[in-house]
Structures are given as structure tokens and as C-alpha cells.
Design a protein around this motif. Structure first.
Motif, PDB file in Angstrom:
ATOM      1  N   ALA A 159       0.906  -1.318   0.032  1.00 39.52           N
ATOM      2  CA  ALA A 159       0.050   0.005   0.028  1.00 39.52           C
ATOM      3  C   ALA A 159       0.825   1.328   0.092  1.00 39.52           C
ATOM      4  N   SER A 160       1.964   1.316   0.881  1.00 42.69           N
ATOM      5  CA  SER A 160       2.788   2.301   0.872  1.00 42.69           C
ATOM      6  C   SER A 160       3.332   2.711  -0.630  1.00 42.69           C
ATOM      7  N   ALA A 161       3.943   1.408  -1.158  1.00 42.59           N
ATOM      8  CA  ALA A 161       4.689   1.395  -2.558  1.00 42.59           C
ATOM      9  C   ALA A 161       3.479   2.055  -3.369  1.00 42.59           C
ATOM     10  N   ARG A 162       2.483   1.837  -3.483  1.00 46.45           N
ATOM     11  CA  ARG A 162       1.496   2.250  -4.351  1.00 46.45           C
ATOM     12  C   ARG A 162       1.031   3.720  -4.075  1.00 46.45           C
ATOM     13  N   SER A 163       1.000   4.126  -2.954  1.00 44.27           N
ATOM     14  CA  SER A 163       0.790   5.762  -2.467  1.00 44.27           C
ATOM     15  C   SER A 163       1.959   6.408  -3.015  1.00 44.27           C
ATOM     16  N   ALA A 164       3.201   5.942  -2.975  1.00 47.76           N
ATOM     17  CA  ALA A 164       4.247   6.504  -3.405  1.00 47.76           C
ATOM     18  C   ALA A 164       4.262   6.725  -4.926  1.00 47.76           C
ATOM     19  N   GLN A 173      14.733   7.193  -4.379  1.00 48.51           N
ATOM     20  CA  GLN A 173      15.719   7.982  -4.154  1.00 48.51           C
ATOM     21  C   GLN A 173      15.862   9.137  -3.116  1.00 48.51           C
ATOM     22  N   GLU A 174      16.983   9.457  -2.658  1.00 49.57           N
ATOM     23  CA  GLU A 174      17.216  10.481  -2.039  1.00 49.57           C
ATOM     24  C   GLU A 174      17.363  11.737  -2.874  1.00 49.57           C
ATOM     25  N   ILE A 175      16.642  12.790  -2.632  1.00 49.26           N
ATOM     26  CA  ILE A 175      16.386  14.118  -3.425  1.00 49.26           C
ATOM     27  C   ILE A 175      16.587  15.193  -2.434  1.00 49.26           C
ATOM     28  N   GLU A 176      17.672  16.052  -2.533  1.00 54.50           N
ATOM     29  CA  GLU A 176      17.648  17.305  -1.612  1.00 54.50           C
ATOM     30  C   GLU A 176      17.338  17.008  -0.353  1.00 54.50           C
ATOM     31  N   GLY A 177      18.040  16.069   0.265  1.00 56.85           N
ATOM     32  CA  GLY A 177      17.892  15.492   1.535  1.00 56.85           C
ATOM     33  C   GLY A 177      16.668  14.844   2.059  1.00 56.85           C
ATOM     34  N   CYS A 178      15.779  14.514   1.181  1.00 58.62           N
ATOM     35  CA  CYS A 178      14.764  13.891   1.268  1.00 58.62           C
ATOM     36  C   CYS A 178      14.748  12.405   0.643  1.00 58.62           C
ATOM     37  N   CYS A 201      10.211   7.314  -0.646  1.00 56.18           N
ATOM     38  CA  CYS A 201       9.410   5.938  -0.545  1.00 56.18           C
ATOM     39  C   CYS A 201       9.950   4.941  -1.851  1.00 56.18           C
ATOM     40  N   ASP A 202      10.040   3.783  -1.519  1.00 60.07           N
ATOM     41  CA  ASP A 202      10.070   3.077  -2.855  1.00 60.07           C
ATOM     42  C   ASP A 202       8.754   3.063  -3.477  1.00 60.07           C
ATOM     43  N   ALA A 203       8.561   3.065  -4.621  1.00 61.52           N
ATOM     44  CA  ALA A 203       7.142   3.101  -5.428  1.00 61.52           C
ATOM     45  C   ALA A 203       7.187   1.873  -6.111  1.00 61.52           C
ATOM     46  N   GLU A 204       5.861   1.431  -6.309  1.00 66.30           N
ATOM     47  CA  GLU A 204       5.887   0.167  -7.203  1.00 66.30           C
ATOM     48  C   GLU A 204       5.858   0.797  -8.394  1.00 66.30           C
TER      49      GLU A 204
END
Length: 165
Positions: A11-16, A49-54, A57-60
Motif C-alpha cells: 500500500a505504501s509503495a502504491r501511494s508513493a 531515491q534521496e533528493i535534496e535530503g529527502c 519511498c520505494d514506489a511500485e
């Protein structure tokens, strides 16, 4: 990992993936970047990925790709449906670009991804709207996607109303 843990991770990967799809659609709208180019850019440099320090989440990735490609493929069908739901005198072309991307992605998912309950789709895109807007836009997303959902999947809403009633 438990079944519940796997389900929550998916669910988290889908949200991302939904958030990334909205961002990719927005980028395409603002820059005119090609569909394949934006998908490649997101998969290589943004998803997980990490972008500008953020840390993103892994996305599907497959779900992300399906959303972006589907919106582009079905845009001539989706846009008039959204236009019909806007307040009188408003057209989708007058709507803020990020809001337009949210509405298109949500409408596509309701119309084409019946593996995801309509209420889940609506809730997810309202949450995305809250990430970008502090005013009435999340309510607009909720209202428009709810009306599209009722028309596209009336059985889901009837079953829900029977349970609640």
C-alpha cells in the motif's frame, strides 16, 4: 514479514507510485517532456531515491508506469469526464496544473484499475491534494472523483450504502 506487513508495504509503495505519477504528469504538462523520457527519469532518479535530503519511498514501478501511460493514453476520454464535474463555467484547462494531474490520475485509476476499490482511490488522491494545497482543492478532488466513481462503479457504492444504511 507477516501478511499484514507485506500488505502495508505494498500500500505504501502504491501511494508513493501515485504521488510520483502526479509529479510526472505535472512535469509533462509544464515542460512538454516526452512520456517515455519522464518515466525513465523517474525510475532512474526519483523512485526510492534521496533528493535534496529527502528520502523518497520505494514506489511500485509497474503501477507508476501504468498510471502515467494510462492517463496519457486515455486523456481524450478522461478530460471530458472531469470537465462535466467541474463547476459551471470552469474547464479543466483553467485548473491549476498539479490539481489537473491529480484529477486525471485519480479518474484514470477509477476507470481502469478496478482491482483497487474506488473509495481507496479517492482517499489516496485527496491525501495527495492535501500535500500540495491547504485550501479547498482537496474537497474539489474528493467531490469530482466521488461523482466519477459513482458513475463508473455504481455497484461498489450501492453495496457500501446498503452496509451503512
Amino acid at each position: 514479514m507477516t501478511a499484514r506487513g507485506k500488505s502495508a508495504k505494498r500500500a505504501s509503495a502504491r501511494s508513493a507510485a501515485r504521488l510520483a505519477a502526479v509529479q510526472a504528469l505535472y512535469q509533462m504538462d509544464m515542460t512538454g517532456i516526452d512520456l517515455n523520457e519522464v518515466i525513465a527519469e523517474f525510475e532512474a532518479h526519483r523512485l526510492g531515491q534521496e533528493i535534496e535530503g529527502c528520502q523518497y519511498c520505494d514506489a511500485e514501478a509497474g503501477f507508476f508506469r501504468d498510471l502515467v501511460q494510462g492517463v496519457v493514453r486515455e486523456q481524450l476520454k478522461i478530460d471530458p469526464l472531469i470537465d462535466k464535474q467541474l463547476a459551471e463555467g470552469w474547464r479543466l484547462t483553467r485548473v491549476d496544473s498539479i490539481l489537473r494531474a491529480i484529477l486525471r490520475a485519480g479518474a484514470f485509476e477509477i476507470l481502469a484499475r478496478d482491482d483497487v476499490p474506488a473509495r481507496v482511490v479517492i482517499s489516496e488522491y485527496v491525501d495527495i491534494a492535501h500535500a500540495f494545497f491547504a485550501e479547498d482543492e482537496p474537497k474539489v478532488v474528493n467531490g469530482i472523483l466521488d461523482r466519477i466513481g459513482h458513475k463508473a462503479r455504481p455497484r461498489e457504492f450501492l453495496a457500501e450504502e446498503r452496509r451503512d444504511g
